[in-house]
Design an enzyme around this catalytic site. Structure first.
Site, PDB file in Angstrom:
ATOM      1  N   ASP A 232       0.858  -1.174   0.000  1.00  0.00           N
ATOM      2  CA  ASP A 232       0.000   0.000   0.000  1.00  0.00           C
ATOM      3  C   ASP A 232       0.903   1.236   0.000  1.00  0.00           C
ATOM      4  O   ASP A 232       2.102   1.135   0.261  1.00  0.00           O
ATOM      5  CB  ASP A 232      -0.876  -0.037   1.265  1.00  0.00           C
ATOM      6  CG  ASP A 232      -1.761   1.180   1.392  1.00  0.00           C
ATOM      7  OD1 ASP A 232      -2.306   1.632   0.370  1.00  0.00           O
ATOM      8  OD2 ASP A 232      -1.906   1.683   2.514  1.00  0.00           O
TER       9      ASP A 232
ATOM     10  N   VAL B 189      34.585 -10.557  -2.169  1.00  0.00           N
ATOM     11  CA  VAL B 189      33.918 -11.725  -2.770  1.00  0.00           C
ATOM     12  C   VAL B 189      32.558 -11.373  -3.354  1.00  0.00           C
ATOM     13  O   VAL B 189      31.901 -12.217  -3.949  1.00  0.00           O
ATOM     14  CB  VAL B 189      33.743 -12.860  -1.726  1.00  0.00           C
ATOM     15  CG1 VAL B 189      35.069 -13.305  -1.189  1.00  0.00           C
ATOM     16  CG2 VAL B 189      32.825 -12.419  -0.591  1.00  0.00           C
TER      17      VAL B 189
ATOM     18  N   LYS C 243      -7.204  -5.079  -5.212  1.00  0.00           N
ATOM     19  CA  LYS C 243      -5.881  -5.372  -4.636  1.00  0.00           C
ATOM     20  C   LYS C 243      -5.734  -6.876  -4.415  1.00  0.00           C
ATOM     21  O   LYS C 243      -4.706  -7.469  -4.765  1.00  0.00           O
ATOM     22  CB  LYS C 243      -5.706  -4.636  -3.301  1.00  0.00           C
ATOM     23  CG  LYS C 243      -5.551  -3.131  -3.396  1.00  0.00           C
ATOM     24  CD  LYS C 243      -5.271  -2.540  -2.010  1.00  0.00           C
ATOM     25  CE  LYS C 243      -5.048  -1.036  -2.089  1.00  0.00           C
ATOM     26  NZ  LYS C 243      -4.665  -0.464  -0.784  1.00  0.00           N
TER      27      LYS C 243
ATOM     28  N   ASP D 244      -1.471  -0.882   5.980  1.00  0.00           N
ATOM     29  CA  ASP D 244      -1.811  -0.451   7.339  1.00  0.00           C
ATOM     30  C   ASP D 244      -3.285  -0.144   7.514  1.00  0.00           C
ATOM     31  O   ASP D 244      -3.719   0.163   8.622  1.00  0.00           O
ATOM     32  CB  ASP D 244      -1.003   0.792   7.716  1.00  0.00           C
ATOM     33  CG  ASP D 244      -1.448   2.026   6.955  1.00  0.00           C
ATOM     34  OD1 ASP D 244      -1.435   3.123   7.521  1.00  0.00           O
ATOM     35  OD2 ASP D 244      -1.811   1.880   5.771  1.00  0.00           O
TER      36      ASP D 244
END
Length: 1126
Positions: free
Chosen positions: A408, A1077, A761, A781
């Site tokens: 969101d 590396v 969604k 949220d």
């Protein structure tokens, strides 16, 4: 079980909940069964559900059946239940009646306790919401009640900055004409406030006595999931029927803003609210590792059946062959025994090939891993006192395999706080300071700099051209109420420079310009729309001049500039580029002087357009175009839509980890794209593909065209950000376009879906989850994110300002988006490695021991005789080899947390399931089979002569069994050490302690009989075992020989086929520079700011709302007091 459970209700009201054809008019005549009738200030004739909601998985009634269903979806538990039942048949089980039943009951009990503990947390979170307080009108007095106690027909009072507890019809408010401002970010993600307005007939109900006189009824459609639709009528007694629409509805989940109070009547409650109708049922999620393990258990079960059949047939042939010659065995008695009897015996004998201890070990380890997440101080948000919370522990390893993140925007990536950051005036950039006097801008005005006149006009425009409502507090401070957060930020920006807007009346506005009061008469408002991309205000200045103030996108402002009004064109463009590269939202500001005769002529034209019966909107737009010309550029503003802390860095790290990030928001397109830039999800070197189509055919054409272009290119994924709006998405997700659309999306680097509903969604998440078979994660949220959080493999809730709905429905909750980086890259990767090794090792150690029963069957005439003592078999998994897998599951890690965060590409090992897959699983099984051969045949070879003491005495098969058993325990514990990367004192204790524990048990158990009446055949076993030199020779030789192949393979692999993770781990051990590396190129998302292709325009403003902007401006008189609502 549904996400939200209603306490009661009438089933008949569900019939037409999705009817889109319900029409609303003052005289509609829907059938009684197709509408809801709500009586005002009177008892209801129908019983409606209360307002209680729950996000928990279980209730007291549903726990047992739902829990057992979840547990017995695992093939292993079904298998062990079958074994436990078969063991109750007399004389069939060679291992006793309770050796499987007791561990199975223990496993189910532990799992049940864990599920109960986790679900209690959900119930507590639900109670926090259900126990919120609200004022309800009862018999003429206001009573404070809990949310859960509300029901349909209740009249309630909601105060400023409070969530609406149910779906309401607004009756009246503290604002003029029953208007109120609501924030719907929790529902649709939009940042701008929306305006709702009560009916004229109820706008005067400003006191309790007025509400008590309200009589009549509301008739409306049945509960449905359409967020933006509502049809009904208000039939007041003795008054004309009035139509009710979405403009009168205040939905649960929205918040009252900029309005002291409202009175409303509940029309939908609890599960029947539109928010809850958009929620999906809470799924029972299982991790990818769990599913794969389940499949492999099925394969092992087939192998077990094969072994049983083979052993049963071998027993049949052996008995037939030896029944005459080996008469002393009494085999004649066994001839009558059926093959089925033998099959059951071997089925029980070999059942431990599938480790019964695995489930309880997994449950406990996952539970403790969840505690590690909960107590991670690095994911604790001190400001809000919010720790991370694992609301379920079944998906810990899934956090390490995430390929797609669906996020969101509002409240997740952003704080939903707009702040005025910079401005460009007459080609010079300025920033606010602590006081107006400190800013260079004000100093230029006071010193009468050559640009002072332009600066003054710029600040007047900021403080006058808007729809903001000022409110003066008792302490003298002014707060601004605005439907648009951008407008509020602009007015506050002017305030910082000393131009203070403090008064609004229906005719004029007043400002305090550096101590000088100025009044501007408001003549006309030309409203903002997404197509116009600008807003204009025509005012009469204190000097009597008529001016047009205009603010909008750079493109629309620049094309309307007069030839002589472009003095700062290039400098302003340069500043716009700088602002946009910083992720700021920009607007251009311009002014035009209008002659009185020109204005009068235009006013007549505009009036005719506003009263036109046909094509009114297009005529009004044409009229606006006539006056919004010959503008003079003043400058530009830059507003920051403040991101959550650490969002750009977190997104960069997740992209480096090979995770694709999609943004799904209900907010406007420009706003979403702007946030994509500011959080560095979209780089300026990316092409943006925008899909805004109004029909299925147009959507099909554009998808096929772009997909064909991408498919013809050689790049695996295009450096393209796909942006699509909700309308186009509806067509794109239709059956015939779905596959092409998902293929197009998967080719793009970034996907942004704007103005999408909660169910859209969820559909997008489901589409990607099903088509890619990859692990998906959804984070949000708000209540509008609950559906996608539940559809994703892993759901993350932000414990934010939008309430706890998302956190309650999530699998894991965190306080800030930035903590997602540590949750995935550290805890996720570690937990995946730990669970993978735990499962593989658990199968390995069981196959090592219990396949030996198969090798021993060669010497026992395939009789089903067990080689080991009965209780040592049962305690093998419970005591002697239980601690090493625990140590792996809790403390194993291949790199430190700091290294995992610094080099996100290390996450790809777990993401690509390299540590646990079908190939790896069967390599471990083959390895275990090979070890079992060494562990049985080497001691068997040493025991061939049967004389293993110097006095020439011999023993029985049980001594061989305990000889082999000892070597197995030592070998599997050393194997655990061989695969361990992170040694702690607890790891040492687990490995060496397990070996010591077996020898301690041997010494004690050998002397149990006759004090206790069992284990008579084990009497003196310690003396026999520890007194023969062959035992000590084998204790050194057998484990070393068995593990020699493993050591050689490990050396070759780590030398020739070394992975990046192993190279980093070795570098960590040597304390060398790890960067040597790290050969993989890092993502350039954070830094690639190539050619700027846009100037950062974004502006949030409700369009087509209940009240036009021009009406809002003229509705308020801040000089008058507001009603108290008592």
């Amino acid at each position: 079980m549904s996400l939200y459970q209603c306490a009661g209700g009438n089933p008949s009201i569900q019939r037409l909940e999705d009817d889109e054809d319900f029409t609303s008019s003052a005289g509609y005549d829907a059938d009684e069964g197709e509408r809801r009738i709500i009586h005002l200030n009177a008892p209801q004739t129908s019983k409606y559900c209360n307002n209680r909601i729950t996000t928990a998985k279980y209730s007291i009634i549903s726990f047992l059946p739902a829990f057992l269903f979840e547990q017995f979806r695992r093939y292993s538990n079904c298998f062990f239940l079958l074994i436990a039942i078969l063991q109750q048949i007399p004389e069939v089980s060679p291992t006793g009646r309770y050796t499987t039943l007791v561990p199975l009951m223990f496993i189910l009990s532990v799992s049940a306790i864990k599920e109960i503990i986790e679900d209690i947390k959900r119930h507590r979170a639900d109670n926090e919401i259900n126990h919120r307080l609200i004022e309800r009108l009862d018999s003429g007095t206001w009573t404070t009640v809990r949310w859960a106690e509300l029901t349909v027909g209740d009249i309630i009072k909601v105060t400023i900055n409070s969530f609406f507890p149910a779906d309401l019809i607004i009756l009246s408010s503290s604002e003029p004409q029953a208007m109120c401002f609501i924030e719907t970010a929790n529902l649709d993600g939009e940042t701008n406030l929306k305006i709702r307005q009560g009916l004229t007939g109820t706008a005067g109900l400003l006191e309790t006595k007025d509400l008590m006189r309200l009589q009549g009824r509301i008739e409306c459609e049945l509960p449905n999931r359409h967020l933006y639709e509502f049809n009904g009528v208000l039939k007041e007694t003795g008054k004309q029927t009035a139509a009710l629409g979405n403009d009168q509805v205040l939905q649960r989940g929205a918040m009252l803003r900029n309005t002291a109070w409202i009175f409303g009547v509940v029309v939908y409650s609890g599960q029947e609210t539109k928010l809850m109708k958009n929620s999906t049922s809470a799924p029972l999620k299982r991790s990818t590792v769990d599913k794969l393990t389940n499949t492999q258990i099925l394969m092992l079960f087939m192998i077990l059946i094969s072994l049983c059949i083979t052993s049963g047939l071998c027993n049949l042939f052996w008995t037939r062959e030896h029944s005459e010659t080996d008469w002393y065995l009494g085999l004649v008695d066994f001839k009558s025994l059926s093959l089925g009897y033998n099959l059951l015996t071997f089925f029980i004998l070999y059942n431990n090939l599938i480790p019964i201890s695995l489930q309880v070990t997994l449950e406990l380890v996952r539970f403790l891993q969840a505690i590690f997440i909960n107590y991670d101080i690095e994911m604790y948000h001190e400001q809000s006192n919010t720790p991370a919370m694992a609301r379920t522990s079944n998906l810990n390893e899934e956090l390490g395999m995430v390929k797609y993140i669906f996020s969101d925007k509002t409240g997740t990536l952003t704080q939903n706080v707009m702040e005025f950051k910079k401005c460009s005036i007459a080609g010079i950039a300025y920033s606010p300071e602590h006081t107006p006097e400190q800013s260079q801008l004000v100093q230029n005005i006071l010193s009468r700099h050559q640009t002072a006149g332009v600066i003054e006009e710029f600040l007047v425009l900021l403080s006058v051209c808007h729809t903001v409502i000022p409110e003066r507090r008792e302490n003298g401070t002014i707060i601004y109420h605005a439907a648009s957060p951008d407008e509020r930020a602009l007015v506050e920006g002017a305030h910082k420079f000393g131009y203070i807007f403090d008064t609004r009346t229906p005719e004029y506005v007043e400002i305090n310009a550096l101590g000088v009061r100025k009044r501007y008469e408001v003549l006309n408002v030309l409203e903002f729309t997404s197509s116009r991309k600008r807003m204009s205000l025509i005012v009469r200045t204190p000097e009597g001049k008529i001016k047009l103030f205009c603010k909008g996108a750079d493109t629309v402002i620049y094309e309307r500039l007069a030839p002589q009004g472009q003095a700062f064109r290039e400098e302003t463009l340069r500043h716009l580029e700088e602002f946009a590269s910083d992720g700021l939202r920009t607007l251009c500001l311009a002014v035009a002087d209008i002659r009185p005769d020109v204005y009068e002529e235009w006013r007549e034209t505009n009036h005719r357009a506003s009263t036109s019966l046909q094509n009114r909107e297009s005529k009004l737009e044409d009229a606006a175009n006539l006056i919004e010309i010959n503008l003079r550029l003043l400058g530009a503003t830059a507003i920051e839509d403040r991101l959550q802390d650490g969002v750009p860095e977190t997104i960069a790290a997740l992209l480096d980890a090979g995770i694709f990030i999609w943004v799904l928001t209900g907010d406007k397109q420009e706003t979403a794209i702007n946030i994509g830039y500011s959080c560095r999800l979209i780089s300026h070197s990316m092409d943006i593909l925008i899909l805004n189509e109004e029909s299925l055919d147009a959507t099909r054409e554009v998808i096929h065209r772009h997909y064909g272009e991408f498919k013809s290119s050689t790049a695996k994924d295009a450096n393209v950000a796909l942006v699509i709006d909700g309308t186009t998405l509806k067509y794109a997700l239709s059956c015939d376009l779905r596959n092409d659309f998902q293929d197009l999306c998967l080719l793009c680097r970034v996907v942004v879906c704007c103005r999408v509903s909660p169910m859209q969604k969820a559909e997008v998440v489901e589409m990607v989850t099903q088509s890619t078979k990859a692990v998906t994660l959804a984070i949000g949220d708000g209540a509008n994110d609950v559906a996608m959080i539940q559809k994703a493999n892993v759901g993350i809730g932000i414990s934010g300002v939008e309430g706890l709905q998302a956190a309650c429905a999530s699998d894991y909750s965190i306080a800030q988006f930035r903590y997602l980086q540590r949750l995935l890259l550290v805890h996720g990767a570690w937990n995946y490695a730990r669970i993978s090794k735990l499962i593989l090792y658990s199968f390995y150690k069981n196959v090592c021991l219990y396949v030996i029963e198969l090798w021993f069957a060669v010497y026992s005439g395939w009789s089903g005789q067990i080689l080991f003592e009965r209780w040592t078999i049962g305690l093998y998994n419970v005591l002697f080899t239980a601690m090493p897998p625990f140590a792996m599951g809790l403390f194993e890690k291949f790199c430190t947390a700091e290294t995992m965060l610094r080099y996100p590409m290390l996450y790809k090992t777990s993401q690509n399931a390299k540590l646990f897959n079908v190939k790896v699983f069967w390599i471990w099984i083959f390895n275990a089979l090979l070890h079992s051969v060494f562990l049985f045949w080497l001691p068997m070879a040493a025991y061939t002569s049967e004389v293993i003491w110097k006095d020439g005495k011999t023993s029985d098969y049980l001594l061989l069994g305990n000889l082999v058993y000892t070597y197995v325990v030592v070998t599997v514990c050393l194997k655990a050490g061989l695969i361990t990367n992170s040694w702690t004192w607890l790891t040492h204790l687990a490995i060496w302690g397990s070996i010591v524990l077996w020898f301690t048990f041997l010494l004690i158990y050998s002397h149990v009989w006759p004090t206790f009446k069992f284990a008579s055949n084990f009497r003196g076993m310690d003396i026999q075992l520890l007194s023969t030199p062959i035992f000590y020779f084998g204790l050194l030789l057998v484990p070393i020989t068995t593990l020699l192949v493993d050591v050689i393979c490990k050396l070759v692999h780590n030398t020739v086929f070394k992975t990046l993770t192993e190279a980093v781990r070795e570098t960590e051990i040597r304390r060398s520079d790890i960067s040597e590396v790290m050969n993989e190129p890092r993502s350039s998302t954070m830094y690639a700011l190539g050619s700027i292709i846009r100037y950062g325009y974004a502006f949030s403003q409700e369009e087509g709302g209940a009240v036009p902007q021009s009406i809002i401006i003229r509705a308020y008189d801040t000089n008058l007091p507001k009603p108290e609502g008592n």
